[in-house]
Design an enzyme around this catalytic site. Structure first.
Site, PDB file in Angstrom:
ATOM      1  N   HIS A   1       0.816  -1.215   0.000  1.00 41.76           N
ATOM      2  CA  HIS A   1       0.000   0.000   0.000  1.00 41.76           C
ATOM      3  C   HIS A   1       0.849   1.263   0.000  1.00 41.76           C
ATOM      4  CE1 HIS A   1      -2.245  -2.973   2.716  1.00 41.76           C
ATOM      5  NE2 HIS A   1      -2.858  -3.022   1.548  1.00 41.76           N
TER       6      HIS A   1
ATOM      7  N   HIS B   1      -3.286   4.293   5.497  1.00 37.89           N
ATOM      8  CA  HIS B   1      -3.307   4.268   4.037  1.00 37.89           C
ATOM      9  C   HIS B   1      -3.639   5.663   3.502  1.00 37.89           C
ATOM     10  CE1 HIS B   1      -4.417  -0.310   3.789  1.00 37.89           C
ATOM     11  NE2 HIS B   1      -3.305  -0.080   4.463  1.00 37.89           N
TER      12      HIS B   1
ATOM     13  N   ASP C   1      -4.483   1.967  -2.102  1.00 37.77           N
ATOM     14  CA  ASP C   1      -4.682   0.512  -2.093  1.00 37.77           C
ATOM     15  C   ASP C   1      -4.107  -0.145  -3.352  1.00 37.77           C
ATOM     16  OD1 ASP C   1      -5.920   0.508   0.347  1.00 37.77           O
ATOM     17  OD2 ASP C   1      -7.963   0.450  -0.448  1.00 37.77           O
TER      18      ASP C   1
ATOM     19  N   ARG D   1       3.943  -4.096   9.503  1.00 32.26           N
ATOM     20  CA  ARG D   1       4.645  -3.439   8.401  1.00 32.26           C
ATOM     21  C   ARG D   1       6.099  -3.911   8.392  1.00 32.26           C
ATOM     22  NH1 ARG D   1       2.008   2.653   9.313  1.00 32.26           N
ATOM     23  NH2 ARG D   1      -0.127   1.885   9.589  1.00 32.26           N
TER      24      ARG D   1
END
Length: 202
Positions: A65, A81, A101, A164
């Site tokens: 993303h 995001h 996205d 992440r």
């Protein structure tokens, strides 16, 4: 005195000959102790072409993303995001999605190596204007993005893609000329505006 249409065509022709709208390319380098990859973002007529390869993870699909901030002091510092429209999370081809996205990248075995090859065109992100991803962060996650369809409590915000693992700032790639040009609008749009003004004035 020249007829109005003759003057109009001459001036538009001169403008067109001087307009340059060069292709911009951005880049993000994902680098950790185990993960390595470079991703390019190239302007095309159809949108931003996202290309590159990433290594360092086992076979599988991993969330991928653009996050809202370019602070990569830690990957958590990249924020949520990139979602300027305040919509639900979705897949890259869904009608409803975040601007950032990108879905998943797929790591596959290639001989003795495991590599993710990235190559798609996205019509939502941009390197100009409101949806520009320049200066934001590209983030690779630990789990598969469920594209908002998994029913998990985080499906509609993160795709339940997990931690992440790697992040990188999306920055300007050489050469710098396309980025330094004063002309940022597409030539066709600029010509249309100027043509209208000239038509009204003359």
């Amino acid at each position: 005195m020249f007829p109005r249409h003759t003057l109009y065509l001459a001036l538009v022709g001169l403008l067109a000959s001087g307009v340059r709208c060069e292709t911009r390319v951005a880049v993000a380098h994902l680098v950790t102790e185990t993960i390595s990859g470079s991703i390019l973002f190239t302007e095309t007529d159809s949108g931003i072409r996202v290309t590159g390869t990433i290594t360092g993870l086992p076979v599988g699909e991993y969330g991928f993303h653009v996050h809202e901030l370019g602070d990569t002091s830690t990957c958590d510092a990249t924020g949520a995001h990139f979602n300027p429209d305040d919509t639900n999370h979705g897949g890259r081809d869904h009608d409803e999605r975040h601007v950032g996205d990108f879905g998943n990248v797929n790591f596959v075995a290639v001989g003795e190596n495991v590599v993710a090859t990235v190559d798609f065109v996205d019509s939502v992100v941009s390197l100009r204007g409101r949806n520009s991803i320049l200066g934001r962060a590209l983030v690779l996650h630990a789990d598969t993005d469920d594209l908002g369809l998994g029913g998990h409590e985080t499906s509609l915000t993160t795709g339940n893609a997990g931690a992440r693992l790697a992040c990188a700032v999306i920055g300007i790639r050489s050469p710098s000329d396309p980025w330094n040009s004063a002309i940022t609008a597409a030539p066709s749009i600029l010509l249309l505006v100027v043509a209208f003004v000239l038509f009204i004035k003359f």
